[in-house]
Design a protein around this motif. Structure first.
Motif, PDB file in Angstrom:
ATOM      1  N   MET A   1      -2.729   6.521   1.491  1.00 41.83           N
ATOM      2  CA  MET A   1      -1.853   7.033   0.450  1.00 41.83           C
ATOM      3  C   MET A   1      -2.611   7.668  -0.713  1.00 41.83           C
ATOM      4  SD  MET A   1       1.084   6.609   1.624  1.00 41.83           S
ATOM      5  CE  MET A   1       1.768   5.752   3.031  1.00 41.83           C
ATOM      6  N   GLY A   2      -3.916   7.788  -0.574  1.00 42.57           N
ATOM      7  CA  GLY A   2      -4.702   8.398  -1.638  1.00 42.57           C
ATOM      8  C   GLY A   2      -4.873   7.457  -2.813  1.00 42.57           C
ATOM      9  N   SER A   3      -4.769   7.998  -4.032  1.00 37.41           N
ATOM     10  CA  SER A   3      -4.927   7.177  -5.230  1.00 37.41           C
ATOM     11  C   SER A   3      -3.644   6.428  -5.543  1.00 37.41           C
ATOM     12  CB  SER A   3      -5.302   8.061  -6.424  1.00 37.41           C
ATOM     13  OG  SER A   3      -4.215   8.929  -6.745  1.00 37.41           O
ATOM     14  N   TYR A   4      -3.749   5.512  -6.487  1.00 43.31           N
ATOM     15  CA  TYR A   4      -2.576   4.750  -6.899  1.00 43.31           C
ATOM     16  C   TYR A   4      -1.523   5.672  -7.483  1.00 43.31           C
ATOM     17  CZ  TYR A   4       0.388   1.424  -9.376  1.00 43.31           C
ATOM     18  OH  TYR A   4       1.473   0.711  -9.830  1.00 43.31           O
ATOM     19  N   GLU A   5      -1.958   6.655  -8.273  1.00 44.88           N
ATOM     20  CA  GLU A   5      -1.016   7.598  -8.877  1.00 44.88           C
ATOM     21  C   GLU A   5      -0.275   8.398  -7.803  1.00 44.88           C
ATOM     22  OE1 GLU A   5      -4.118   7.177  -9.782  1.00 44.88           O
ATOM     23  OE2 GLU A   5      -3.822   6.204 -11.743  1.00 44.88           O
ATOM     24  N   GLU A   6      -0.986   8.799  -6.752  1.00 47.91           N
ATOM     25  CA  GLU A   6      -0.345   9.540  -5.661  1.00 47.91           C
ATOM     26  C   GLU A   6       0.681   8.677  -4.939  1.00 47.91           C
ATOM     27  OE1 GLU A   6      -3.485  12.748  -3.946  1.00 47.91           O
ATOM     28  OE2 GLU A   6      -4.136  10.651  -3.881  1.00 47.91           O
ATOM     29  N   TRP A   7       0.324   7.401  -4.752  1.00 44.23           N
ATOM     30  CA  TRP A   7       1.266   6.485  -4.106  1.00 44.23           C
ATOM     31  C   TRP A   7       2.518   6.291  -4.947  1.00 44.23           C
ATOM     32  CZ3 TRP A   7       3.154   1.805  -5.908  1.00 44.23           C
ATOM     33  CH2 TRP A   7       3.969   1.112  -5.007  1.00 44.23           C
TER      34      TRP A   7
END
Length: 751
Positions: A705-711
């Motif tokens: 999911m990539g980074s936390y912000e992307e998620w």
């Protein structure tokens, strides 16, 4: 009226020719009025009618011996001494049986035997009341057409010299095979249907059809003689359900029935060893005596116990028992197979012509009987052992892995799909095709049988290895076979043979240059795969209206169109479908995500494969999306590819109709289109998410999911979507008791 119920005189037959020398006295018994009693059965209440506080006494050896002697003296019966003892043990009143078996007039055929004339033979039977504990389940198409883990026994006839007896032999590997098969038959039968409440209320009212059977064992165990039920297995299993109780599951009922039927009286210390058949018969006598003791104890009080009611209602059944068979001159079957075929003919007359089995069970019965007659009569192009091997492969006595041995070609892969290819090819050769159709017409009583009717017979023969794994689309697949299956005109032609290969795509180039064997191999293999996985279905009007397919067409025409030498895309669809086919799983293309979530079978959630769309410009001929993921094959693409010109014409007419006089689609039409588009995008989104998770498992420390912000961004969008869907939910139709068809399935097809 009360005076008339005071006593009942049983008829006696001492004046009949051939009766025992000693005249038996008239027996007078008092009949107590039957009772009507409400009984709690599970979550409901059942009104038991006709309950009697009397249970017949077990017969004596002397009474059974009279029935055996009467049977052996009757010239119109034909059973061994052991078989007669099995019949006499099962019957509640052997003296009444003896009366039926004695001739009424010397030197004539006038007797109380029931005669039924079937194709090639006359079957003779007796009517009697029998003990539940003496009836074993036999083989029957309703359960035989399912793919179950325990194999059926070999079925063999019984001969007296050259004449057939009214009995069969079931040959098992060992006693464990017998136990597992009985348990499986009862469990599978109760899973399909049951009549326990009806039997508890009114007992079994319609006679089961039974005959003597010999259980033989390949490991050298002594044979066992008993009675097998051929029609009424559901009634038999349901009676055991009544005996086991309302809370007993199908497996628990089957386990109790097996335990009691296979009970064996222990050998006395120092006594001479008795045959296994006798020890098991005595074991069942002990079981019945125990049940009778429970019954008598339960009816001793003012109100009979629930257990006594269960035993009283379930322990005795009416039965029609075959005791003789006579071959007609000029019949097509030899003696050893005559009796079993006569019994199957009786069953077919009931369940094919009158109270029908489902079409698949009928097709199993008709198809295998027709093939058996061909095996017995022989054909010019086949050796007898080759025909027998083919028959064993078709009915499941030989596994799909035996396909190379049956057809004597080590190049043939021993897979379920190649089994299907060779069965279809063999049974559609003229030397087998015409006699099979002729015998099938005779068995069904039809005046004609077209290619579609014959394809319907092939369907249940072909799908045997994958019935369990693909049961959720089995009905649609069977419908497709009845609509022509893979029997396009080229497949029915002589002059081609299957081309064995481990990779079906290697046949495409040969098919494109006109190799008829390569083309038809792809047609049969790919067609079978597409039908089994519901990528080709019987096209109905609602499927066209819903834009699932571009036009209506018979299934065999779709297969024929895909396999034309000038249809490169169609040949690649067939080849890739055959390569991807998995007999143990369903593809993602078969059902929607919503339908896959409704897990009703033993398949593992998420354990699916995918049939792919074709792109002739791609190196591997697989169409891919912008993310380089293979796009799924659809019913629309399959049907459109079978006749591109007609598909284009129908699409043009549809657009012209939509735009006629500048008219836009109506609001309901636009809503329907947008819902289909939305659902399709959701499916793609779910597949994208699954690919992300798969890649994440292979990416080491990289999170899918990539980074936390992307998620957070993705999660917020998904929650927004969920909220909109939830808030826009229409009224639930289940509140009014309505049932709606699954997406993509028409009401017409589900009939």
């Amino acid at each position: 009226m009360d005076e008339e119920l005071q006593g009942l005189q049983y008829p006696h037959f001492s004046d009949a020719v051939g009766a025992d020398e000693v005249e038996e006295p008239t027996v007078t018994v008092r009949l107590d009025p039957a009772e009507t009693i409400p009984v709690v059965w599970g979550a409901s209440e059942v009104t038991v009618t006709g309950f009697e506080r009397v249970m017949p006494e077990q017969s004596s050896a002397g009474e059974r011996a009279k029935a055996v002697r009467a049977g052996e003296r009757n010239p119109y019966t034909r059973l061994s001494d052991d078989a007669w003892h099995a019949v006499a043990r099962a019957v509640v009143h052997p003296e009444a049986l003896a009366g039926q078996l004695r001739l009424q007039q010397a030197g004539s055929a006038a007797s109380m035997l029931v005669e039924e004339h079937v194709d090639g033979a006359t079957l003779r039977s007796v009517h009697a009341r029998v003990w539940l504990t003496e009836l074993f389940p036999g083989l029957q198409p309703r359960t035989g057409q399912e793919h179950l883990p325990t194999a059926d026994p070999d079925v063999l006839g019984v001969l007296d010299g050259e004449s057939p007896q009214a009995a069969v032999r079931y040959r098992y590997r060992d006693r464990s095979h017998l136990r597992d098969h009985i348990l499986q038959t009862f469990e599978a039968t109760l899973r399909i249907n049951r009549y326990d409440e009806s039997i508890l209320a009114r007992r079994v009212t319609r006679a089961v059809i039974a005959h003597p059977v010999v259980f033989e064992f390949e490991d050298g165990t002594e044979p066992v003689h008993a009675l097998a039920v051929r029609d009424g297995i559901t009634r038999l299993a349901s009676a055991w359900k009544v005996l086991a109780g309302a809370s007993a599951s199908s497996v628990e009922v089957a386990q109790q029935a097996v335990r009691l039927l296979l009970a064996e009286r222990p050998q006395r210390r120092g006594a001479a060893e008795r045959p296994l058949s006798q020890r098991m018969a005595q074991g069942r006598e002990d079981v019945l005596a125990e049940l009778r003791g429970e019954f008598l104890k339960g009816v001793a009080g003012e109100q009979p116990s629930a257990r006594a009611i269960q035993i009283g209602q379930a322990s005795v059944l009416p039965a029609q028992i075959a005791v003789g068979v006579e071959a007609h001159r000029g019949g097509s079957l030899r003696g050893a197979d005559l009796f079993d075929d006569a019994v199957r003919s009786i069953l077919a007359s009931v369940h094919v012509e009158f109270k029908a089995w489902d079409p698949s069970a009928q097709n199993v019965e008709v198809g295998t009987r027709a093939l058996k007659r061909v095996v017995q009569t022989g054909v010019d192009d086949w050796e007898t052992d080759e025909l027998q091997g083919l028959y064993d492969l078709v009915v499941g006595r030989k596994s799909f892995s035996s396909t190379p041995d049956v057809f004597r070609d080590d190049r043939i892969p021993g897979t379920p799909l190649w089994r299907a290819v060779y069965i279809v090819h063999s049974l559609t050769r003229e030397s087998l095709f015409e006699p099979l159709k002729r015998y099938a017409k005779e068995i069904k009583g039809d005046k004609r049988m077209g290619d579609k009717g014959f394809a319907g017979l092939l369907g249940p023969m072909v799908d045997l290895p994958w019935r369990a794994a693909k049961q959720r689309v089995l009905k649609q697949a069977r419908n497709a076979w009845q609509n022509g299956g893979v029997l396009c005109p080229d497949v029915l032609r002589d002059g081609w043979v299957p081309t064995p290969t481990a990779d079906f795509t290697t046949l495409v180039d040969r098919a494109l240059v006109g190799d008829i064997s390569a083309r038809n191999t792809l047609a049969v293999a790919g067609g079978v795969a597409l039908i089994a996985d519901k990528l080709i279905a019987r096209n109905v009007g609602s499927a066209v209206a819903a834009n699932i397919v571009p036009f209506r067409a018979d299934v065999h025409k779709i297969v024929g169109g895909l396999s034309q030498a000038d249809n490169e895309k169609g040949l690649w669809i067939l080849a890739l479908a055959a390569n991807a086919f998995d007999a143990g799983r369903l593809p993602l293309n078969s059902l929607t995500e919503k339908q896959f979530e409704k897990q009703h079978d033993d398949t593992v959630p998420g354990d699916h494969y995918e049939l792919v769309s074709v792109d002739l410009d791609a190196p591997d001929r697989v169409r891919r999306d912008s993310a380089d993921a293979a796009e799924p094959l659809t019913q629309y693409e399959v049907v459109a590819t079978s006749d591109p010109q007609l598909a284009a014409q129908m699409e043009g007419e549809r657009r012209a109709s939509d735009n006629e006089l500048g008219r836009e689609k109506s609001i309901p039409e636009q809503l329907a289109d947008e819902r289909r588009s939305f659902e399709s995008r959701l499916d793609l989104t779910m597949r994208s998410l699954e690919r992300l998770m798969t890649l994440g498992g292979e990416s080491g420390t990289l999170h899918p999911m990539g980074s936390y912000e992307e998620w957070v961004k993705l999660h917020s969008r998904a929650i927004d979507l969920q909220n909109v869907l939830y808030n826009c939910a229409p009224e639930d139709p289940s509140e009014e008791g309505d049932e709606w068809p699954e997406d993509g399935e028409s009401e017409e097809e589900e009939e």
